[in-house]
Motif scaffolding. Structure first.
Motif, mmCIF file in Angstrom:
data_model
loop_
_atom_site.group_PDB
_atom_site.id
_atom_site.type_symbol
_atom_site.label_atom_id
_atom_site.label_comp_id
_atom_site.label_asym_id
_atom_site.label_seq_id
_atom_site.Cartn_x
_atom_site.Cartn_y
_atom_site.Cartn_z
ATOM 1 N N LEU A 126 0.813 -1.219 0.000
ATOM 2 C CA LEU A 126 0.000 0.000 0.000
ATOM 3 C C LEU A 126 0.849 1.273 0.000
ATOM 4 C CD1 LEU A 126 -2.790 -0.960 2.591
ATOM 5 C CD2 LEU A 126 -2.796 -1.287 0.110
ATOM 6 N N ARG A 127 2.143 1.133 -0.293
ATOM 7 C CA ARG A 127 2.995 2.324 -0.385
ATOM 8 C C ARG A 127 3.989 2.162 -1.524
ATOM 9 N NH1 ARG A 127 7.311 0.098 2.974
ATOM 10 N NH2 ARG A 127 6.396 -1.178 4.629
ATOM 11 N N ASP A 128 4.540 3.289 -1.958
ATOM 12 C CA ASP A 128 5.508 3.283 -3.046
ATOM 13 C C ASP A 128 6.817 2.658 -2.573
ATOM 14 O OD1 ASP A 128 6.651 4.081 -5.603
ATOM 15 O OD2 ASP A 128 7.716 5.619 -4.460
ATOM 16 N N SER A 129 7.396 1.808 -3.415
ATOM 17 C CA SER A 129 8.616 1.097 -3.002
ATOM 18 C C SER A 129 9.792 2.058 -2.814
ATOM 19 C CB SER A 129 8.978 0.020 -4.029
ATOM 20 O OG SER A 129 9.207 0.627 -5.286
ATOM 21 N N GLU A 130 9.712 3.256 -3.409
ATOM 22 C CA GLU A 130 10.781 4.246 -3.229
ATOM 23 C C GLU A 130 10.440 5.288 -2.167
ATOM 24 O OE1 GLU A 130 11.650 5.881 -7.129
ATOM 25 O OE2 GLU A 130 11.738 3.870 -7.979
ATOM 26 N N GLY A 131 9.327 5.074 -1.445
ATOM 27 C CA GLY A 131 8.966 5.989 -0.353
ATOM 28 C C GLY A 131 8.419 7.321 -0.828
ATOM 29 N N LYS A 132 7.991 7.391 -2.100
ATOM 30 C CA LYS A 132 7.497 8.676 -2.617
ATOM 31 C C LYS A 132 6.020 8.915 -2.312
ATOM 32 C CE LYS A 132 11.063 9.855 -5.850
ATOM 33 N NZ LYS A 132 11.397 10.355 -7.203
ATOM 34 N N TRP A 133 5.267 7.873 -2.006
ATOM 35 C CA TRP A 133 3.913 8.084 -1.487
ATOM 36 C C TRP A 133 3.526 6.929 -0.572
ATOM 37 C CZ3 TRP A 133 0.819 4.072 -2.830
ATOM 38 C CH2 TRP A 133 1.031 3.427 -4.059
ATOM 39 N N LEU A 334 0.400 -1.744 -5.185
ATOM 40 C CA LEU A 334 -0.268 -0.598 -5.810
ATOM 41 C C LEU A 334 0.691 0.282 -6.615
ATOM 42 C CD1 LEU A 334 -2.554 -1.633 -4.023
ATOM 43 C CD2 LEU A 334 -3.109 0.730 -3.480
ATOM 44 N N ASP A 335 1.981 0.193 -6.319
ATOM 45 C CA ASP A 335 2.890 1.040 -7.090
ATOM 46 C C ASP A 335 3.195 0.447 -8.473
ATOM 47 O OD1 ASP A 335 4.718 -0.934 -6.477
ATOM 48 O OD2 ASP A 335 6.206 0.416 -5.582
ATOM 49 N N SER A 336 2.560 -0.701 -8.792
ATOM 50 C CA SER A 336 2.683 -1.236 -10.153
ATOM 51 C C SER A 336 1.634 -0.613 -11.082
ATOM 52 C CB SER A 336 2.516 -2.766 -10.156
ATOM 53 O OG SER A 336 1.148 -3.127 -10.009
ATOM 54 N N PHE A 337 0.628 0.068 -10.514
ATOM 55 C CA PHE A 337 -0.445 0.620 -11.355
ATOM 56 C C PHE A 337 0.095 1.695 -12.312
ATOM 57 C CE2 PHE A 337 -3.972 -0.081 -7.903
ATOM 58 C CZ PHE A 337 -3.739 -1.441 -7.967
ATOM 59 N N GLY A 338 0.984 2.524 -11.790
ATOM 60 C CA GLY A 338 1.472 3.670 -12.564
ATOM 61 C C GLY A 338 2.075 3.261 -13.895
ATOM 62 N N ALA A 339 2.900 2.220 -13.860
ATOM 63 C CA ALA A 339 3.601 1.784 -15.068
ATOM 64 C C ALA A 339 2.626 1.263 -16.123
ATOM 65 C CB ALA A 339 4.622 0.702 -14.713
ATOM 66 N N ASN A 340 1.447 0.807 -15.691
ATOM 67 C CA ASN A 340 0.477 0.224 -16.636
ATOM 68 C C ASN A 340 -0.628 1.188 -17.051
ATOM 69 O OD1 ASN A 340 1.777 -2.249 -16.520
ATOM 70 N ND2 ASN A 340 0.589 -2.942 -14.762
ATOM 71 N N GLN A 341 -0.586 2.405 -16.529
ATOM 72 C CA GLN A 341 -1.717 3.306 -16.711
ATOM 73 C C GLN A 341 -1.962 3.686 -18.181
ATOM 74 O OE1 GLN A 341 -1.753 7.350 -14.921
ATOM 75 N NE2 GLN A 341 -3.180 6.406 -13.493
ATOM 76 N N ALA A 342 -0.895 4.008 -18.895
ATOM 77 C CA ALA A 342 -1.054 4.394 -20.309
ATOM 78 C C ALA A 342 -1.569 3.210 -21.122
ATOM 79 C CB ALA A 342 0.275 4.895 -20.869
ATOM 80 N N LYS A 343 -1.042 2.038 -20.795
ATOM 81 C CA LYS A 343 -1.492 0.816 -21.467
ATOM 82 C C LYS A 343 -2.984 0.574 -21.187
ATOM 83 C CE LYS A 343 -0.709 -2.876 -23.752
ATOM 84 N NZ LYS A 343 -0.134 -2.895 -25.089
ATOM 85 N N ALA A 344 -3.383 0.782 -19.943
ATOM 86 C CA ALA A 344 -4.789 0.598 -19.562
ATOM 87 C C ALA A 344 -5.696 1.535 -20.363
ATOM 88 C CB ALA A 344 -4.973 0.842 -18.057
ATOM 89 N N GLN A 345 -5.296 2.786 -20.471
ATOM 90 C CA GLN A 345 -6.124 3.724 -21.236
ATOM 91 C C GLN A 345 -6.186 3.315 -22.713
ATOM 92 O OE1 GLN A 345 -7.893 6.754 -19.789
ATOM 93 N NE2 GLN A 345 -8.944 5.861 -21.540
ATOM 94 N N ALA A 346 -5.062 2.833 -23.243
ATOM 95 C CA ALA A 346 -5.032 2.399 -24.647
ATOM 96 C C ALA A 346 -5.974 1.213 -24.865
ATOM 97 C CB ALA A 346 -3.601 2.036 -25.053
#
Ligand code: FE
Length: 354
Positions: A126-133, A334-346
């Motif tokens: 439930l958190r970013d692996s790099e501690g950014k959120w 949940l931090d895997s969502f970001g990388a797939n977001q553009a693909k999801a919209q496509a």
């Protein structure tokens, strides 16, 4: 750096002119110009809940650090922060959905935080692996069905929504909504893009109508018989069940919630969360507020006032949420969502899920 508050004031007046957000405390004239040593923290928030205001007051009383808040919808926050750049007054940024948090991170607007307190309170997924959120509250994206519809009552999974027997019976909001983008991003993470596209295509073929309205509107459409099944976040139904508006309570009573994929990967979950602003002038205060928001009393208040799940395992959900029953969550980070977001919209675009 010295022109921070005039910038914010300009934004605040713009905001109040168009969207009437909750009252924003005027900057304290005595405390300007801003500086790192000031006992303040500036919060940019995409949330608009009474609970947050109560927590800011508690934080002020406990620490003597003044919380100043600027509220704006999630997408506007991103544009605002991009436009402000280094001149931004933001110290802590709060918003709903890991998809929005991912966009802030991708735009390089967040600074990493290392905190044993946050790591102990918040599960790693439930958190970013790099501690950014960091996730602050948790929500489940579920299916609701019309109690009167025996076939709909058999729904058990997201995949079921694409079954031929539900042709013309499914309601869901637009694919541009970040909740749906994150749902599909999670599917891409767990099942791959091809399977995700097959799912989106099958569900789209079952639409009762073109996507319109909010999650609450989907619940109302199911209650009204416009469709038999809908995808929504759990708390919208919980809130309708205890709404002051009798027609909302009546509508909610016509539908039932099911946690999808209990025999498979588990129900899609998401968060509201927060991260330290990249150009924060009050970093220590911002981190202190972030840590405060996940302490036990804060998590209890968030759970009880907002009907979301606490991120802490040692804090129970509100009674009406517990009453939905226990369920298995998806373990997709949940931090895997970001990388797939553009693909999801496509994918949504390719299957004409508007
Ligand atoms: Fe919501």
């Amino acid at each position: 750096m010295a022109v921070r508050w005039p910038v914010v004031l300009a934004i605040v007046s713009l905001l109040s002119a168009c969207s009437a957000p909750a009252p924003i405390p005027a900057p304290d004239a005595a405390s300007t110009p801003a500086g790192a040593s000031e006992a303040v923290v500036n919060v940019y928030s995409g949330r608009h809940y009474d609970a947050d205001g109560v927590l800011y007051q508690r934080f002020e009383a406990e620490t003597g650090i003044k919380v100043r808040v600027l509220e704006a919808p999630g997408a506007q926050l991103l544009e605002r922060l991009k436009a402000e750049g280094e001149a931004s007054a933001a110290d802590l940024i709060l918003t709903s959905d890991a998809g929005n948090l991912a966009q802030l991170k991708a735009a390089d607007l967040l600074a990493p935080v290392q905190s044993p307190i946050l790591d102990a309170a918040i599960p790693a997924k439930l958190r970013d692996s790099e501690g950014k959120w960091y996730g602050l509250t948790k929500r489940a994206r579920v299916i609701v069905f019309a109690k009167a519809d025996a076939a709909a009552a058999q729904v058990k999974s997201y995949a079921d929504l694409g079954l031929p027997r539900y042709k013309g019976r499914v309601c869901v909001r637009s694919s541009t909504n970040v909740y749906n983008l994150s749902l599909l991003s999670g599917m891409i993470s767990s099942q791959g893009a091809e399977a995700a596209q097959k799912w989106a295509k099958a569900v789209r073929a079952n639409f009762a109508r073109e996507p319109e309205g909010s999650d609450t509107d989907q619940i109302k459409a199911v209650a009204a018989g416009a469709c038999s099944l809908a995808i929504v976040n759990h708390y919208y139904l919980v809130r309708m069940l205890s709404s002051k508006d009798p027609s909302e309570r009546q509508a909610a009573a016509q539908v039932q919630l099911v946690f999808p994929d209990q025999a498979g990967g588990g129900t899609h979950i998401n968060v509201s969360g927060a991260g330290l602003a990249k150009f924060a002038a009050h970093r220590e205060n911002a981190q202190r507020l972030l840590e405060f928001l996940v302490n036990k009393p804060s998590q209890t208040l968030l759970a009880e006032m907002n009907d979301e799940f606490p991120v802490r395992a040692d804090v129970p959900a509100a009674g009406a949420v517990v009453a939905l029953g226990p369920f298995k969550e998806s373990n997709v980070p949940l931090d895997s969502f970001g990388a797939n977001q553009a693909k999801a919209q496509a994918i949504f675009d390719a299957v004409d899920w508007r």
